[in-house]
Design an enzyme around this catalytic site. Structure first.
Site, short mmCIF file in Angstrom:
data_model
loop_
_atom_site.label_atom_id
_atom_site.label_comp_id
_atom_site.label_asym_id
_atom_site.label_seq_id
_atom_site.Cartn_x
_atom_site.Cartn_y
_atom_site.Cartn_z
N LYS A 56 -3.58 11.97 -1.28
CA LYS A 56 -4.57 10.95 -1.63
C LYS A 56 -6.00 11.51 -1.47
O LYS A 56 -6.20 12.56 -0.84
CB LYS A 56 -4.34 9.72 -0.77
CG LYS A 56 -2.96 9.07 -1.02
CD LYS A 56 -2.79 7.80 -0.20
CE LYS A 56 -1.46 7.11 -0.49
NZ LYS A 56 -1.31 5.85 0.30
N TYR A 94 0.26 0.80 -8.56
CA TYR A 94 0.42 -0.05 -7.37
C TYR A 94 0.60 -1.52 -7.73
O TYR A 94 0.33 -2.39 -6.89
CB TYR A 94 -0.78 0.14 -6.44
CG TYR A 94 -0.72 1.42 -5.63
CD1 TYR A 94 0.25 1.60 -4.64
CD2 TYR A 94 -1.63 2.45 -5.83
CE1 TYR A 94 0.31 2.76 -3.89
CE2 TYR A 94 -1.57 3.63 -5.08
CZ TYR A 94 -0.60 3.77 -4.12
OH TYR A 94 -0.54 4.92 -3.36
N PHE A 103 -5.15 -6.29 0.44
CA PHE A 103 -5.80 -4.98 0.42
C PHE A 103 -5.79 -4.32 -0.96
O PHE A 103 -6.23 -3.18 -1.11
CB PHE A 103 -5.14 -4.04 1.46
CG PHE A 103 -3.66 -3.83 1.26
CD1 PHE A 103 -3.17 -2.92 0.34
CD2 PHE A 103 -2.73 -4.54 2.02
CE1 PHE A 103 -1.81 -2.71 0.15
CE2 PHE A 103 -1.36 -4.35 1.85
CZ PHE A 103 -0.91 -3.44 0.91
N ARG A 135 10.09 10.69 3.21
CA ARG A 135 9.52 9.56 3.97
C ARG A 135 9.50 9.90 5.47
O ARG A 135 8.57 9.53 6.18
CB ARG A 135 10.32 8.27 3.73
CG ARG A 135 10.24 7.70 2.33
CD ARG A 135 8.88 7.16 1.94
NE ARG A 135 8.37 6.11 2.78
CZ ARG A 135 7.42 5.24 2.42
NH1 ARG A 135 6.88 5.28 1.19
NH2 ARG A 135 6.98 4.33 3.25
N THR A 139 3.51 4.16 7.44
CA THR A 139 2.30 3.81 6.67
C THR A 139 1.07 3.81 7.56
O THR A 139 0.01 4.33 7.18
CB THR A 139 2.49 2.41 6.03
OG1 THR A 139 3.72 2.39 5.31
CG2 THR A 139 1.33 2.08 5.11
N ARG A 164 1.25 12.01 8.21
CA ARG A 164 0.28 10.94 8.46
C ARG A 164 -0.24 10.98 9.89
O ARG A 164 -1.41 10.71 10.15
CB ARG A 164 0.90 9.58 8.11
CG ARG A 164 0.89 9.34 6.60
CD ARG A 164 1.69 8.16 6.19
NE ARG A 164 1.44 7.77 4.80
CZ ARG A 164 2.20 6.92 4.12
NH1 ARG A 164 3.26 6.37 4.69
NH2 ARG A 164 1.91 6.61 2.87
N ASN A 176 -4.42 6.83 4.23
CA ASN A 176 -3.33 7.43 4.99
C ASN A 176 -2.76 8.72 4.39
O ASN A 176 -1.57 9.02 4.52
CB ASN A 176 -2.23 6.39 5.25
CG ASN A 176 -1.65 5.84 3.98
OD1 ASN A 176 -2.05 6.23 2.90
ND2 ASN A 176 -0.67 4.97 4.11
N HIS A 236 1.18 9.79 -0.36
CA HIS A 236 2.16 8.83 -0.88
C HIS A 236 3.53 9.50 -0.95
O HIS A 236 3.62 10.69 -1.24
CB HIS A 236 1.75 8.39 -2.29
CG HIS A 236 2.82 7.63 -3.02
ND1 HIS A 236 3.02 6.28 -2.85
CD2 HIS A 236 3.79 8.05 -3.87
CE1 HIS A 236 4.05 5.90 -3.59
NE2 HIS A 236 4.53 6.96 -4.22
N GLU A 271 7.90 6.90 -10.92
CA GLU A 271 6.62 7.52 -10.55
C GLU A 271 6.47 8.92 -11.12
O GLU A 271 5.36 9.32 -11.53
CB GLU A 271 6.48 7.51 -9.02
CG GLU A 271 6.33 6.08 -8.48
CD GLU A 271 6.38 5.97 -6.96
OE1 GLU A 271 6.27 4.83 -6.47
OE2 GLU A 271 6.54 7.00 -6.27
P1 IDP Z 1 3.67 3.36 1.88
O1 IDP Z 1 2.58 4.17 1.23
O2 IDP Z 1 3.99 3.84 3.26
O3 IDP Z 1 4.90 3.24 1.00
P2 IDP Z 1 3.06 0.62 1.12
O4 IDP Z 1 3.40 -0.59 1.93
O5 IDP Z 1 3.85 0.87 -0.12
O6 IDP Z 1 3.09 1.88 2.09
O7 IDP Z 1 1.50 0.48 0.74
C1 IDP Z 1 0.93 1.31 -0.25
C2 IDP Z 1 -0.41 1.79 0.26
O8 IDP Z 1 -1.30 0.68 0.42
C3 IDP Z 1 -0.38 2.44 1.67
O9 IDP Z 1 0.02 3.77 1.65
C4 IDP Z 1 -1.83 2.27 2.10
O10 IDP Z 1 -2.67 3.22 1.46
C5 IDP Z 1 -2.14 0.87 1.56
N1 IDP Z 1 -1.84 -0.18 2.56
C6 IDP Z 1 -0.62 -0.63 2.94
N2 IDP Z 1 -0.70 -1.58 3.87
C7 IDP Z 1 -2.02 -1.76 4.10
C8 IDP Z 1 -2.76 -2.63 4.97
O11 IDP Z 1 -2.21 -3.45 5.72
N3 IDP Z 1 -4.12 -2.51 4.92
C9 IDP Z 1 -4.77 -1.62 4.11
N4 IDP Z 1 -4.10 -0.80 3.27
C10 IDP Z 1 -2.75 -0.85 3.26
MG MG Z 2 5.18 2.32 -0.85
#
Ligand code: IDP
Ligand code: MG
Length: 138
Positions: A10, A50, A58, A86, A92, A103, A113, A116, A127
């Site tokens: 990212k 997304y 968010f 993963r 996350t 991470r 973070n 992805h 994807e």
């Molecule tokens: P992942 O990337 O671990 O699969 P997801 O729940 O799919 O997590 O969320 C996608 C992306 O959205 C996360 O990687 C992060 O950048 C952002 N995100 C997820 N949850 C939050 C949150 O609670 N606050 C702010 N950003 C978030």
């Molecule tokens: Mg995800």
């Protein structure tokens, strides 16, 4: 395609000069790079990628962040690729990520973070197709 996953380094990873270190970790963990590109998503592309998070509070911040600079997108191959990747990237929220995960090492916050990773074989395929055409995959 159960041996394939999709990743994006990212924009914060590129800004913080962590690109090389993260790719090195991915390769050393046994993943083979099948495709890779340095690119920047448009607002429309990021919104589509997304789309599943459209209703989340968010969402707008996420799109702004993911389009704030270039990313490195890649297709990775390994047995059990989705689950192993993963595990390698960690939770996350980097505060909850296990020691040694990407991470934990490189992410600053739950929103920015670092990386992805696809969450299922089905989404990995979607994807990969989203970012790469057949002649870009080796
Ligand atoms: P992942 O990337 O671990 O699969 P997801 O729940 O799919 O997590 O969320 C996608 C992306 O959205 C996360 O990687 C992060 O950048 C952002 N995100 C997820 N949850 C939050 C949150 O609670 N606050 C702010 N950003 C978030
Ligand atoms: Mg995800």
């Amino acid at each position: 395609m159960s041996n394939i996953t999709f990743t994006m380094l990212k924009p914060d990873s590129i800004r913080n000069k962590n690109t090389g270190a993260i790719i090195d970790k991915i390769i050393k963990d046994g993943f083979v790079i099948k495709a890779m590109k340095f690119t920047r998503m448009t607002n429309e592309q990021a919104s589509n990628f997304y789309a599943i998070h459209k209703e989340r509070p968010f969402f707008n911040d996420l799109i702004e962040y993911m389009t704030s600079g270039p990313i490195v997108a890649a297709i990775l191959e390994k047995d059990n690729a989705v689950n192993d990747f993963r595990t390698l990237i960690g939770s996350t929220n980097p505060e909850e990520a296990a020691e040694g995960t990407i991470r934990k090492l490189f992410a600053k916050s739950i929103s920015e973070n670092a990386i992805h990773g696809s969450d299922s074989n089905e989404n990995a395929k979607i994807e990969c197709d989203f970012h790469f055409s057949e002649n870009e995959i080796f």
